[in-house]
Every structure is written in structure tokens, then in C-alpha cells.
Design a protein around this motif. Structure first.
Motif, PDB file in Angstrom:
ATOM      1  N   PHE A 162       0.862  -1.185   0.000  1.00 47.31           N
ATOM      2  CA  PHE A 162       0.000   0.000   0.000  1.00 47.31           C
ATOM      3  C   PHE A 162       0.893   1.228   0.000  1.00 47.31           C
ATOM      4  CE2 PHE A 162       0.592  -1.260   4.426  1.00 47.31           C
ATOM      5  CZ  PHE A 162       0.980  -0.078   5.037  1.00 47.31           C
ATOM      6  N   GLN A 163       0.306   2.392  -0.230  1.00 48.25           N
ATOM      7  CA  GLN A 163       1.029   3.659  -0.080  1.00 48.25           C
ATOM      8  C   GLN A 163       0.453   4.390   1.117  1.00 48.25           C
ATOM      9  OE1 GLN A 163       2.903   5.029  -4.305  1.00 48.25           O
ATOM     10  NE2 GLN A 163       1.197   6.190  -3.612  1.00 48.25           N
ATOM     11  N   VAL A 164       1.320   5.039   1.904  1.00 45.04           N
ATOM     12  CA  VAL A 164       0.874   5.754   3.094  1.00 45.04           C
ATOM     13  C   VAL A 164       0.269   7.103   2.720  1.00 45.04           C
ATOM     14  CG1 VAL A 164       2.500   4.580   4.625  1.00 45.04           C
ATOM     15  CG2 VAL A 164       3.186   6.699   3.512  1.00 45.04           C
ATOM     16  N   LEU A 204      -6.991  -2.371   6.263  1.00 48.17           N
ATOM     17  CA  LEU A 204      -6.108  -1.732   7.246  1.00 48.17           C
ATOM     18  C   LEU A 204      -6.692  -0.435   7.791  1.00 48.17           C
ATOM     19  CD1 LEU A 204      -2.593  -2.277   5.630  1.00 48.17           C
ATOM     20  CD2 LEU A 204      -3.791  -3.672   7.324  1.00 48.17           C
ATOM     21  N   ARG A 205      -7.987  -0.252   7.592  1.00 49.19           N
ATOM     22  CA  ARG A 205      -8.649   0.981   8.040  1.00 49.19           C
ATOM     23  C   ARG A 205      -9.045   0.828   9.512  1.00 49.19           C
ATOM     24  NH1 ARG A 205     -13.215   0.943   3.704  1.00 49.19           N
ATOM     25  NH2 ARG A 205     -13.189  -1.169   4.528  1.00 49.19           N
ATOM     26  N   GLN A 206      -8.220   1.375  10.391  1.00 49.79           N
ATOM     27  CA  GLN A 206      -8.515   1.310  11.830  1.00 49.79           C
ATOM     28  C   GLN A 206      -9.864   1.970  12.080  1.00 49.79           C
ATOM     29  OE1 GLN A 206      -4.888   3.057  13.469  1.00 49.79           O
ATOM     30  NE2 GLN A 206      -4.340   1.027  14.216  1.00 49.79           N
ATOM     31  N   GLY A 207     -10.652   1.365  12.946  1.00 45.50           N
ATOM     32  CA  GLY A 207     -11.971   1.899  13.248  1.00 45.50           C
ATOM     33  C   GLY A 207     -13.081   1.255  12.439  1.00 45.50           C
ATOM     34  N   GLU A 208     -12.723   0.585  11.346  1.00 47.62           N
ATOM     35  CA  GLU A 208     -13.724  -0.144  10.554  1.00 47.62           C
ATOM     36  C   GLU A 208     -14.005  -1.481  11.223  1.00 47.62           C
ATOM     37  OE1 GLU A 208     -15.505   0.473   7.693  1.00 47.62           O
ATOM     38  OE2 GLU A 208     -14.775   2.536   7.784  1.00 47.62           O
ATOM     39  N   PRO A 209     -15.248  -1.945  11.176  1.00 49.30           N
ATOM     40  CA  PRO A 209     -15.546  -3.248  11.795  1.00 49.30           C
ATOM     41  C   PRO A 209     -14.813  -4.410  11.123  1.00 49.30           C
ATOM     42  CG  PRO A 209     -17.482  -2.361  10.666  1.00 49.30           C
ATOM     43  CD  PRO A 209     -16.417  -1.296  10.624  1.00 49.30           C
ATOM     44  N   THR A 210     -14.323  -4.207   9.912  1.00 50.60           N
ATOM     45  CA  THR A 210     -13.619  -5.274   9.190  1.00 50.60           C
ATOM     46  C   THR A 210     -12.097  -5.097   9.234  1.00 50.60           C
ATOM     47  OG1 THR A 210     -13.971  -4.044   7.138  1.00 50.60           O
ATOM     48  CG2 THR A 210     -15.547  -5.806   7.648  1.00 50.60           C
ATOM     49  N   TYR A 211     -11.617  -4.233  10.134  1.00 50.41           N
ATOM     50  CA  TYR A 211     -10.176  -4.013  10.290  1.00 50.41           C
ATOM     51  C   TYR A 211      -9.462  -5.343  10.511  1.00 50.41           C
ATOM     52  CZ  TYR A 211      -5.789  -2.467  12.436  1.00 50.41           C
ATOM     53  OH  TYR A 211      -4.456  -2.274  12.737  1.00 50.41           O
ATOM     54  N   SER A 256       4.692   1.120   1.192  1.00 48.35           N
ATOM     55  CA  SER A 256       4.845   0.383   2.436  1.00 48.35           C
ATOM     56  C   SER A 256       4.155  -0.968   2.293  1.00 48.35           C
ATOM     57  CB  SER A 256       4.248   1.175   3.601  1.00 48.35           C
ATOM     58  OG  SER A 256       4.638   0.596   4.836  1.00 48.35           O
ATOM     59  N   GLY A 257       4.133  -1.719   3.371  1.00 49.55           N
ATOM     60  CA  GLY A 257       3.486  -3.017   3.322  1.00 49.55           C
ATOM     61  C   GLY A 257       3.451  -3.691   4.672  1.00 49.55           C
ATOM     62  N   VAL A 258       2.777  -4.830   4.686  1.00 49.91           N
ATOM     63  CA  VAL A 258       2.765  -5.715   5.850  1.00 49.91           C
ATOM     64  C   VAL A 258       3.157  -7.105   5.369  1.00 49.91           C
ATOM     65  CG1 VAL A 258       1.084  -4.400   7.197  1.00 49.91           C
ATOM     66  CG2 VAL A 258       0.291  -6.187   5.646  1.00 49.91           C
ATOM     67  N   ASP A 315       3.410  -3.492  13.877  1.00 45.26           N
ATOM     68  CA  ASP A 315       4.544  -2.564  13.790  1.00 45.26           C
ATOM     69  C   ASP A 315       4.557  -1.727  12.514  1.00 45.26           C
ATOM     70  OD1 ASP A 315       5.565  -3.696  16.196  1.00 45.26           O
ATOM     71  OD2 ASP A 315       6.431  -5.345  15.014  1.00 45.26           O
ATOM     72  N   ALA A 316       3.556  -1.885  11.682  1.00 44.78           N
ATOM     73  CA  ALA A 316       3.562  -1.251  10.353  1.00 44.78           C
ATOM     74  C   ALA A 316       2.968   0.144  10.376  1.00 44.78           C
ATOM     75  CB  ALA A 316       2.767  -2.120   9.372  1.00 44.78           C
ATOM     76  N   SER A 317       3.385   0.947   9.375  1.00 37.29           N
ATOM     77  CA  SER A 317       2.730   2.221   9.142  1.00 37.29           C
ATOM     78  C   SER A 317       1.339   1.920   8.594  1.00 37.29           C
ATOM     79  CB  SER A 317       3.550   3.062   8.156  1.00 37.29           C
ATOM     80  OG  SER A 317       3.782   2.318   6.977  1.00 37.29           O
ATOM     81  N   ARG A 318       0.513   2.912   8.488  1.00 39.09           N
ATOM     82  CA  ARG A 318      -0.860   2.725   8.015  1.00 39.09           C
ATOM     83  C   ARG A 318      -1.065   3.478   6.707  1.00 39.09           C
ATOM     84  NH1 ARG A 318      -0.373  -0.415  11.580  1.00 39.09           N
ATOM     85  NH2 ARG A 318      -1.798  -0.926  13.221  1.00 39.09           N
TER      86      ARG A 318
END
Length: 180
Positions: free
Chosen positions: A63-65, A88-95, A144-146, A176-179
Motif C-alpha cells: 500500500f502507499q501511506v 487496514l482501516r482502523q476503526g472499521e468493523p472489518t479491520y 509500504s506493506g505488511v 509494527d507497520a505504518s498505516r
């Protein structure tokens, strides 16, 4: 075109309509009007192609930050792949949930992946080619990536992992990853 929305908000499987005759078939792979009607991005300033020599190759999870997050339209132009996205969307129910889709040259399916998802794939055949339409254009330093085998995500790849870039093998774990 038929647009099938996933349970991961914003993720859409696009099925083209094929017109077939004795010569083969013709299909539209993109229509800005139809994408706009569906509320999807309708301008992709960058197109890319990924060639993969061997079955089992894994590319991802990329992904790109922010503020350079990408929306992608991905299809397999030759061969077959198992295409994977992770929310990777923090706060989403499907995170942290992932979904996998088989994209092949034969089925013609495309996956519309909005910003906020990590993306990767595994080749199911030798000599596969994957076509991407991407917005915005790639920004050096924003990539970036995971890790493809992060136990917190637990992607079930259909084949043993064959070729994989050192960079992809070294991505951090999600914790430990960026978002994006």
C-alpha cells in the motif's frame, strides 16, 4: 459490467460482459460512466503490468501511506492469480480482515481496491501477467506493506510460497507497520 460489493466496505468485484462469437470475444474492461454511477474512482492516471515467471510467486502485501493512498483496479491478463486484500482501516468493523479472489484471464474478473487496503497476490500458473490501473501515481518513499504471513492476519495462500522479493519478506508485522 456487473459490480458486486464485498462485505469489506468499498471493495468491489467487477465482472465484464463478454460479447462472444466464432472469433472469440470482446469486452469492455473499464467505463468511466459506469464506475461513476457506482460511486467509484473513474480516472486512473497510472497503468502498470506485473509479469511473474513461476507458479507460487507472492507479491505483497503493499500500500502507499497517506496522503498518497492508492485505489487500484486489478485484473489478470494472462494466467491465474489468487488476489488478496487486507482491510487496514482502523476503526472499521472489518479491520484486519482479508479476502481472496481468483482472478484469471479466462474469467476476466477485476478487483476494485479502495485506499486503506493492503494488496498482494499469489500466482496460480507460470507466466502470469497482472494489469493494474492506479490512482494516484506511485510516489517514491510512500510505498509500504505488511508481511504476507503475518499471524495476526492469517492469510491462507493456496500454494506454498515460491518466489518472493526480499523486500516483501521483510515487511513488518501489522502491529509494527505504518498505516495507509
Amino acid at each position: 459490467m456487473h459490480f458486486e460489493r464485498s462485505d469489506l466496505a468499498g471493495l468491489v468485484l467487477v465482472t465484464p460482459e463478454r460479447l462472444s462469437d466464432e472469433r472469440g470475444y470482446f469486452t469492455r474492461t473499464f467505463c468511466a460512466e459506469e464506475f461513476a454511477r457506482e460511486g467509484l474512482v473513474r480516472a486512473f492516471p497510472q497503468a502498470s503490468l506485473s509479469y511473474n515467471a513461476t507458479r507460487g510467486t507472492v507479491r505483497g502485501m503493499h500500500f502507499q501511506v497517506a496522503p498518497h493512498g492508492e485505489t487500484k483496479l486489478v485484473r489478470c491478463a494472462r494466467g491465474a492469480i489468487y488476489d488478496v486484500v487486507v482491510d487496514l482501516r482502523q476503526g472499521e468493523p472489518t479491520y484486519r480482515q482479508w479476502r481472496g479472489f481468483e482472478l484469471t484471464a479466462q474469467n476476466g474478473l477485476a478487483l476494485y481496491i479502495p485506499d486503506g487496503f493492503a494488496h498482494g497476490f499469489q500466482t496460480l500458473t507460470d507466466e502470469s501477467e497482472i494489469a493494474y490501473a492506479i490512482t494516484p501515481p506511485f510516489v517514491p518513499g510512500a510505498g509500504s506493506g505488511v508481511r504476507h504471513n503475518d499471524p495476526a492476519i492469517a492469510v491462507r495462500w493456496p500454494l506454498p510460497v515460491g518466489a518472493i522479493a526480499d523486500k516483501d519478506r521483510a515487511w513488518p508485522l501489522l502491529a509494527d507497520a505504518s498505516r495507509p
